[in-house]
Scaffold this active site. Structure first.
Site, PDB file in Angstrom:
ATOM      1  CD  GLU A 192      -2.722  -1.084   2.112  1.00  8.60           C
ATOM      2  OE1 GLU A 192      -3.191   0.225   3.014  1.00  8.60           O
ATOM      3  OE2 GLU A 192      -4.217  -1.611   1.872  1.00  8.60           O
TER       4      GLU A 192
ATOM      5  CD  GLU B 135      -3.185  -6.018   3.027  1.00 12.62           C
ATOM      6  OE1 GLU B 135      -4.812  -5.321   3.489  1.00 12.62           O
ATOM      7  OE2 GLU B 135      -2.888  -6.049   2.951  1.00 12.62           O
TER       8      GLU B 135
END
Length: 586
Positions: free
Chosen positions: A195, A314
């Site tokens: 991220e 994820e």
């Protein structure tokens, strides 16, 4: 994951220096034993037969499906056990493999385990521990994805103002990681950064910085030799978000690198209002479904259709499950989401990795049992088939009214409807229910029998069964409109006395007399479940959280409308004066 505030709250729960000492002992003594490589301490134990990795990156990533995250563990801050999980063991990873997972993502936060100044040397004890966990997973026949995790917001995000230092530090980490694992089998993948984000960066800077990190990572790993010359390398979008513009940027980077062993990665946590239950996102409705449909179609069209595999590193829901708080997302609606995601992942041809933060969510790592076995069965079933559902998983019967026919919509999801059962007893078509198109209707006779003595709450559970997948549970619920009472308290502690009478809370709408929104979330009147408010079913109350109360205008009455899953609503007024709070029934 994007909602890191939940994870960060677990810092105070860890044993600190004791955790570090235990970690050192595990590494030095090899307490759980076994490695796939020549481990840092020469451990030798039985291993599964070596996994044969397909030559094609697309086929290799497909072989990794399904995947699981060892979340809030080696990525915890500052030590492995500081966010509530036990030290990882080989037995734990063997159990993950036994549950049908074929790969594991091992997030690692390196910040507190290497020097913050040149030459940015990684603590050898920490490096040994990371290798030990990686080796155990490899030895159990799992593919492994190893990354740089929360470093992304801890110091990599400062690239806008500290460009050269951040890049040097990042390069130093990957130089050391690549060197340590260069002889690992090809079942080990490297992910450049989790991220990625950049503080106060323009759109042009975001594109440039992320391309620079991904390209530098690629160069370092490929030039390190050994197995790294053709290792699968995983490259993310900004925040790992599957927006089209961000995926286009990543596609440009991957194409420019001209490397057949690159993998694109994004994350998916559903349409935000549904994921955390805010802004009225109480159901997995058409808007939430379309958000998922569009995201997975974009993944396929941007990457898979062009020969680039996608690893959804994820997935889950940001606010569910959380066994430490009341469920903010209605159970059946959450099951629909997981069922739909598994199906769309198969259609899109992508591999998905369940984000598992630990015992309070999915796998209890101490007992090696699933916190919610039925939930896991729905997730597992979605890997291979579809399951039918209905428009809701409850039929509500007001106790204060005569029982009448009730209907639900069948969501066949490509299956055939095979009827209704109560336990081992099949309900009778015509007498107990009818089906017209997608409309499932329960007769008054059946509902009267199922409701029994009409005690508040769930009176009976029946199953809708379909030609494939899992049966769908439907609760028959007796309820009446909830009753709230006047109350006084403070901004530090305020509870509305509530008799739920068989109903459950869905959301809270908060406004002032002028129509503006009341509460800490000013862009919607529907405040966030478990953050602004939460039900206390055992204590017969609705708790208004301090953050919500402090955000109210002083001396101005706020009107709260509580929405319940039966469809009932109850209006309540709250006024804050300094630190005092008064609540009255409308």
């Amino acid at each position: 994951m994007n909602d890191i505030r939940h994870a960060l709250s677990r810092r105070s729960r860890g044993p600190g220096r004791l955790a570090a000492l235990l970690l050192s002992l595990v590494v030095l003594l090899g307490l759980s034993g076994g490695t796939a490589l020549a481990g840092p301490n020469g451990e030798k134990k039985r291993s599964r037969p070596a996994v044969v990795v397909p030559a094609s990156a697309m086929d290799a990533v497909a072989a990794m499906q399904p995947s699981w995250n060892l979340g809030n563990t080696l990525d915890a801050i500052p030590h492995e056990t500081n966010w509530g999980n036990p030290l990882t063991t080989r037995e734990m990873l063997a159990h993950v493999r036994s549950q049908g997972f074929r790969s594991v993502r091992i997030p690692v936060t390196w910040t507190d385990h290497h020097s913050a100044t040149a030459p940015y040397t990684i603590d050898p004890v920490w490096m040994n521990r990371v290798q030990q966990v990686v080796d155990w997973a490899l030895a159990e026949g799992l593919y492994v994805v190893l990354n740089i995790h929360h470093d992304s917001w801890q110091w990599i995000a400062k690239m806008t103002t500290e460009h050269d230092q951040v890049l040097a530090r990042y390069n130093a980490l990957w130089t050391q990681i690549a060197a340590r694992f260069k002889d690992a089998p090809r079942t080990l993948l490297f992910e450049s950064v989790n991220e990625p984000q950049f503080e106060n960066a323009t759109a042009e800077q975001v594109t440039r910085f992320l391309n620079e990190l991904n390209t530098s990572f690629h160069s370092i790993v490929r030039s390190s030799g050994g197995g790294n010359t053709d290792r699968l390398l995983v490259l993310p979008t900004k925040f790992c978000t599957p927006d089209q513009a961000l995926m286009d940027d990543l596609y440009t980077t991957i194409r420019a690198l001209n490397d057949r062993n690159l993998v694109a990665t994004v994350h998916y946590y559903s349409w935000y209002p549904f994921s955390v239950n805010i802004a009225g996102g109480t159901h997995y409705d058409a808007t939430a479904q379309k958000d998922l449909d569009d995201a997975f179609a974009r993944m396929h069209n941007t990457f898979v259709a062009r020969g680039i595999p996608v690893y959804v590193g994820e997935y889950g829901l940001l606010g569910w499950p959380d066994h430490n708080h009341p469920s903010r997302i209605e159970r059946g609606e959450a099951l629909k989401y997981y069922e739909h995601l598994g199906y769309k992942a198969r259609v899109a041809g992508v591999t998905t990795a369940l984000w598992d933060p630990g015992a309070w969510a999915y796998l209890n790592r101490e007992t090696l049992t699933w916190s919610d076995p039925a939930l896991f069965q729905w997730i597992k079933s979605s890997w291979t088939t579809r399951s039918g559902t209905t428009s809701f998983d409850k039929v509500h019967l007001p106790k204060s009214s005569p029982i009448t026919v009730q209907s639900l919509t069948l969501n066949r999801n490509g299956t055939s409807f095979h009827g209704l059962w109560q336990g081992n007893t099949r309900l009778s078509y015509g007498r107990d229910y009818t089906v017209s198109g997608d409309r499932l209707t329960f007769t008054t006779t059946a509902l009267t029998r199922l409701a029994g003595n009409r005690a508040y709450g769930v009176n009976a559970t029946i199953q809708a069964r379909f030609s494939s997948g899992l049966p769908w549970n439907i609760d028959i619920v007796t309820h009446d409109r909830p009753v709230l009472a006047n109350a006084t308290g403070t901004t530090g502690a305020f509870t509305i006395p509530t008799r739920y009478r068989g109903d459950t809370l869905a959301t809270m709408h908060a406004t002032y007399a002028d129509g503006t929104n009341a509460g800490q979330t000013d862009w919607t009147p529907y405040q966030e479940f478990n953050k602004a408010f939460r039900p206390d079913y055992a204590g017969n109350g609705i708790i208004l959280h301090t953050e919500f109360l402090n955000a109210l205008r002083d001396g101005e009455r706020a009107t709260l409308v509580f929405h319940f899953y039966s469809g009932a609503t109850v209006t309540y007024h709250v006024t804050k004066s300094g630190t005092s709070v008064t609540g009255t029934v409308a």
